[in-house]
Design an enzyme around this catalytic site. Structure first.
Site, short mmCIF file in Angstrom:
data_model
loop_
_atom_site.label_atom_id
_atom_site.label_comp_id
_atom_site.label_asym_id
_atom_site.label_seq_id
_atom_site.Cartn_x
_atom_site.Cartn_y
_atom_site.Cartn_z
N ASP A 103 0.87 -1.16 0.00
CA ASP A 103 0.00 0.00 0.00
C ASP A 103 0.92 1.23 0.00
O ASP A 103 2.13 1.12 0.28
CB ASP A 103 -0.93 -0.01 1.22
CG ASP A 103 -2.11 0.95 1.03
OD1 ASP A 103 -2.07 1.78 0.10
OD2 ASP A 103 -3.06 0.89 1.84
C1 BGC Z 1 -4.93 3.40 0.30
C2 BGC Z 1 -5.04 2.40 -0.83
C3 BGC Z 1 -4.92 3.10 -2.15
C4 BGC Z 1 -3.59 3.82 -2.19
C5 BGC Z 1 -3.33 4.55 -3.48
C6 BGC Z 1 -3.70 4.27 0.15
O1 BGC Z 1 -3.74 5.35 1.05
O2 BGC Z 1 -4.90 2.75 1.53
O3 BGC Z 1 -6.26 1.70 -0.73
O4 BGC Z 1 -5.04 2.19 -3.19
O5 BGC Z 1 -3.56 4.78 -1.14
O6 BGC Z 1 -4.09 5.68 -3.58
#
Ligand code: BGC
Length: 805
Positions: free
Chosen positions: A305
C-alpha cells in the site's frame, strides 16, 4: 525418415541462427534482449542490479496540490497539512503522466523494452482526474455502488457484470491495473473504510471479489485485491500492531483472499499497512510468500500500500515484489542490500520476474490504443441496475412500500438533496453527476413538495458556503446538521401523501467513525424522525426512512417510529434513480444484509477492543498522520466476528446477517440432502416458490453447524448461497448446493491442519442466518484432514532485525 531428418536439421539451423542473433549482432556486440521478444530469463540476466532495484520500486506519484521537488536539490518530505510523507521520486514530475490522477506508475527501462505501467484507484470506479490542463475534453468515470451494496445483492453474476463495465473504463482510459477490489472484513461497524469492503463474512467477501475480478480482468486489465491482510480499521492504520490468532486469520481474515486468489487469479495483491503479531504485513514472508504464493498458488505480484511498511529490504525478502508509490531511497537500500548480502539476487530476480510477467500482460505493453471514450451512458445503466439489486428493505409495516409513482411526497433530510454516492478518500470517484433522491423521485413521476424542497436546497447551499475550505484529502467536511423542520412539518403532512426521510453517513480512509453522532443518530436526526412521524401519522400517512450510509448505524431506538426502512447504502452516481426504482416497486427489493445490524454498539463483539490501545510516543517524536501513535489492537473475539458471535452467544441483533424483505413472499420447500452420511461431498436441493403477488428474487443461504469435538466452533457458518432469477408470482426455481470436505473443516493451529471433525453436521437452509426453513443432518464417520499448511503468522523477527543483532 529423410524428410523429417531434413526438417530437424533446418529447425536446428534456425535455432542456432536465432541464438547467434541474440548473442552477437552485426558489429560483434551483444544485442540487448527485449521484453516480449527474448525470454524473461534473458531480460532479467541483462538487467543491472540498479535497474532491478528501479523496477521493484514505483516511480513516485504526484500528490494533488503538492509542488514538484526543486531541481538539483534532494527531494524533501511532502507536507500535507502538517503530515509528512516520504519525498516522491522527482521522476514522477519529470516524466509526463500517461493518465493524470492515477495513483502510481512503475519505472520504464527502455533499453530492455520494459514500459512503465499505470495503476489507479479505487474499488467503486476508476479514480482519475476528470479535467486536464489545456484540454477541453473530460475524463469522468462511473461511480458504481460501493462494495457493501454489491455484496448485499448476493448476486455474483451481477457483480461480475459491474466488473465488465468497470474494466472497460480502466482499459479505455489507458490504465493497466485498478487498485481494488477491497475485501477486508467488517470487524467493527466503525471501520472508516467499511463501505469499500463487502461483508463480515469471508465467503461473501471472497465470492464477490472473485466475481468482480473476473469481470474487470475479462477486459485484459488487472486488479489489485487489497489490503492483505487484517486491515480492519483506520485509526493508526499505518502502524497498528494487530494481535490475532492464526485460526482467526485463516478462517476469517485470509479466507476471502484465498477464495479470490484461487478462483480468479487477480493480477496483483496489495499488502496492508498494519502489522500482524509484531511485523508489518509487507515484511512478513510467511504471509506474502508461504501462504499467498506457495499455499494458494498466487501467480501475480504483491505491491505495498502507498508508503506501507518501513524496510524495503525486508519487504523484498518477504516477497512483496513492488514498493509503491516508490522513492529512490528504497532503490538505493535494495542495491546496498544486494552488495552486503542481506538480499539475495535470486530473491530480487524472483520479484522482478513477477513484475515483468504482469507488464507483459498489460495493455500498455501490448500497445493498446485506448479511446478515452468509455460508454459512460451504458455504464450508468449498469450502475443503476446493480444499485437497485443491492438495496435492502429492512422494514415494511402495513405495506408502506411500494409507493405508487404519481403520489405526492414530502422529502426530508439533507442527503435526500445531497445524496452520497460513495465514500471519501481513494475510494471516491470523479463522476460527472450524482442523481439526488429528489431528482430520482421526480424522474420516476412522483410529485414532490416544492416549498420544502426549496427550503432544503437553500439551507444546504448556505451551510456549504460556510463549510471550512481547507479540508484535507483524508478529512471529509463535517456533515451539515439536519434542518429544523418543526414549523412546516404539519403543513407538509396535510399536503403530501407520504414522507420520505433520508439519513446519510459518509466516511473514508484515514479516519474511523465515532459512536456519538455517527453510529448513533444525532439529536437533530432523532427529532426529525419523531417530528415527521408524529405529524404524518396523525393524518394517517406513512413515513419511510431511506438509509444512505456506507456502514452500519444504530436503528433500534427509532425504527418503531416509522413504517418503512429502505437501506440504500451508497448507491453510486445513479443513486436517486435507483432508490426511486425500489420505492416505486419498479424493482422488487431483493438485497439481504451481508453485515449485522446490532441493537446497540455495545453488543458488538469488538466494541471493547476497537480501535486498540495507544502507547506514549518515543522520546522527542510527535505523532503524525502517516504513522499515528504506537498502538496495538487485540482481536480477542477470535473467529467470533459478526453473526458467528451474535448467533453463537445468542445476542439478538436489530437485523441479523442475511436478512432482507421483499414486496412479495417466498416459500422454501423440498429441502433434501443427498445422503445421511458424508462420502466426499453432499448435495442439498431446495425449491423456492414465489408465493406473493409481484415478481421478485430470493436469496437462499446455506449454513452449516459443525460438531465441536476438539475445538470450539461457531453456532453455524455460511457455506453456500444463491440468488434466484426473477420469479413471477407462482413461479418456482430449483437450486442445488454442493458441500465438499473442505467446507466442513476448521483450522487446527496446533497441527497446522484444516480438519473436518467426525460427528453430526447440521445443514440449515434459509433466507437469513436465523430464519431457517429447514435443518437436515448428516454424519461424518471419521475425521478428514482436508489440508496441511505451514505454521505461520506468529511473532517473527525481520531479516533486518536479525542482521542488527
Ligand atoms: C490506500 C489504498 C490506495 C492507495 C493509493 C492508500 O492510502 O490505503 O487503498 O489504493 O492509497 O491511492
Amino acid at each position: 525418415m529423410k524428410i523429417s531428418y531434413r526438417i530437424a536439421a533446418v529447425a536446428a539451423l534456425i535455432v542456432l541462427a536465432c541464438s547467434f542473433l541474440i548473442t552477437v549482432n552485426a558489429q560483434g556486440k551483444k544485442p540487448v534482449p527485449k521484453l516480449g521478444k527474448s525470454t524473461l530469463k534473458q531480460v532479467i540476466n541483462a538487467m543491472t542490479v540498479e535497474e532491478k532495484a528501479r523496477l521493484v520500486v514505483g516511480m513516485g506519484f504526484i500528490m494533488p496540490g503538492v509542488p514538484p521537488p526543486v531541481k538539483g536539490q534532494k527531494p524533501q518530505p511532502i507536507d500535507i497539512g502538517g503530515f509528512k510523507l516520504p519525498p516522491s521520486d522527482p521522476e514522477a514530475y519529470d516524466v509526463p503522466e500517461k493518465v493524470p490522477g492515477a495513483a502510481g506508475r512503475t519505472h520504464a527501462i527502455p533499453r530492455l523494452g520494459i514500459p512503465s505501467i499505470t495503476v489507479s484507484d479505487g474499488p467503486a470506479g476508476l479514480r482519475i482526474e476528470p479535467k486536464r490542463p489545456n484540454d477541453p475534453k473530460t475524463y469522468y468515470a462511473t461511480a458504481f455502488p460501493v462494495a457493501t451494496l454489491l455484496a448485499s445483492s448476493w448476486d455474483t453474476a451481477l457483480v461480475r457484470k459491474v466488473g465488465v463495465a468497470f474494466g472497460n473504463e480502466i482499459r479505455e482510459y489507458g490504465v493497466d491495473i485498478i487498485l481494488g477490489p477491497a475485501l477486508n472484513i467488517h470487524r467493527n461497524p466503525l471501520g472508516g473504510r467499511n463501505f469499500e469492503y463487502y461483508s463480515e463474512d469471508p465467503l461473501v467477501a471472497g465470492s464477490m471479489t472473485a466475481a468482480i475480478v473476473k469481470g474487470i480482468q475479462s477486459n485484459g486489465v488487472g486488479t489489485s485485491i487489497k489490503h492483505f491482510a487484517a486491515n480492519n480499521q483506520e485509526t493508526n492504520r499505518n502502524s497498528i500492531n494487530t494481535i490475532v490468532s492464526e485460526r482467526a486469520m485463516r478462517e476469517i481474515y485470509l479466507k476471502g483472499f484465498s477464495i479470490a486468489v484461487k478462483t480468479a487469479q487477480p493480477w496483483t495483491v496489495m499488502s496492508s499497512y498494519n502489522k500482524i503479531n509484531g511485523t508489518y504485513t509487507s515484511e512478513r514472508r510467511d504471509l506474502q510468500t508461504t501462504i499467498l504464493k506457495n499455499e494458494w498458488g498466487f501467480k501475480g505480484l504483491v505491491m505495498t500500500d502507498w508508503f506501507g511498511g518501513h524496510d524495503a529490504v525486508a519487504q523484498m525478502n518477504a516477497g512483496n515484489d513492488l514498493l509503491m508509490p516508490g522513492n529512490p531511497d528504497q532503490s538505493a537500500a535494495i542495491v546496498a542490500a544486494v552488495k552486503d548480502g542481506s538480499l539475495s539476487i535470486a530473491q530480487l530476480d524472483a520479484n522482478v520476474e513477477r513484475i515483468l510477467q504482469i507488464i507483459l500482460k498489460s495493455p500498455t505493453f501490448k500497445g493498446y490504443k485506448y479511446s478515452d471514450k468509455p460508454d459512460l451512458v451504458d455504464h450508468a445503466k449498469v450502475s443503476r441496475t446493480a444499485a437497485a439489486q443491492g438495496m435492502i428493505l429492512l422494514k415494511n409495516d402495513s405495506e408502506a412500500l411500494p409507493l405508487a409513482s404519481g403520489r405526492r411526497v414530502a422529502v426530508f433530510g439533507n442527503t435526500s438533496y445531497n445524496i452520497i454516492a460513495g465514500g471519501t478518500g481513494s475510494g471516491d470517484v470523479h463522476k460527472a453527476y450524482t442523481i439526488s433522491l429528489l431528482q430520482g423521485l421526480t424522474n420516476a413521476g412522483y410529485k414532490v413538495q416544492e416549498q420544502l424542497a426549496k427550503n432544503y436546497t437553500d439551507y444546504i447551499a448556505d451551510a456549504k458556503a460556510k463549510q471550512p475550505k481547507n479540508i484535507s484529502f483524508f478529512i471529509a467536511p463535517p456533515p451539515i446538521p439536519e434542518m429544523n423542520v418543526g414549523d412546516i412539518v404539519a403543513k407538509e403532512a396535510d399536503g403530501a401523501d407520504a414522507a420520505i426521510i433520508t439519513i446519510g453517513r459518509n466516511a473514508g480512509e484515514g479516519v474511523d467513525r465515532k459512536v456519538e453522532n455517527d453510529y448513533s443518530l444525532t439529536e437533530a436526526e432523532k427529532g426529525l424522525i419523531s417530528g415527521v412521524s408524529r405529524a404524518f401519522h396523525a393524518k394517517g400517512k406513512k413515513v419511510v426512512v431511506v438509509l444512505n450510509i456506507g456502514g452500519v448505524i444504530e436503528v433500534a431506538s427509532w425504527r418503531d417510529n416509522v413504517d418503512g426502512i429502505l437501506l440504500a447504502w451508497q448507491p453510486g452516481l445513479e443513486a436517486g434513480n435507483a432508490i426511486a426504482d425500489v420505492l416505486s416497486g419498479k424493482v422488487d427489493p431483493s438485497g439481504h444484509l451481508a453485515t449485522t445490524f446490532a441493537m446497540s454498539y455495545g453488543d458488538e463483539p469488538t466494541s471493547k477492543t476497537f480501535p486498540g490501545k495507544e502507547f506514549p510516543m518515543p522520546d522527542g517524536q510527535k505523532p503524525n498522520m502517516l504513522m499515528g501513535r504506537p498502538s496495538e489492537v487485540t482481536y480477542e473475539e477470535g473467529i467470533y466476528v459478526g453473526y458467528r458471535y451474535f448467533n453463537t452467544f445468542k445476542v439478538k441483533p436489530a437485523y441479523e446477517f442475511g436478512y432482507g424483505l421483499s414486496y412479495t413472499t417466498f416459500k422454501l420447500s423440498d429441502i433434501k440432502a443427498s445422503s445421511a452420511d458424508f462420502k466426499g461431498s453432499i448435495t442439498v436441493k431446495v425449491t423456492v416458490k414465489n408465493t406473493g403477488k409481484v415478481a421478485g428474487k430470493q436469496v437462499v443461504q446455506l449454513y452449516l453447524s459443525a460438531p465441536a469435538q476438539n475445538i470450539d466452533k461457531p453456532e453455524s457458518e455460511l457455506k453456500a448461497f444463491a440468488k434466484t432469477g426473477l420469479l413471477a408470482p407462482g413461479q418456482s426455481q430449483f437450486l442445488v448446493f454442493t458441500l465438499r470436505a473442505a467446507d466442513l473443516a476448521s483450522f487446527y493451529t496446533d497441527k497446522s491442519e484444516w480438519i473436518a471433525d467426525a460427528g453430526e453436521y447440521k445443514i440449515k437452509v434459509g433466507t437469513s442466518s436465523t430464519d431457517i426453513a429447514k435443518t437436515v443432518s448428516f454424519k461424518l464417520a471419521s475425521p478428514i484432514v482436508t489440508e496441511k499448511v505451514h505454521a505461520a503468522l506468529t511473532p517473527q523477527v525481520t531479516i533486518n532485525e536479525l542482521k542488527n543483532k
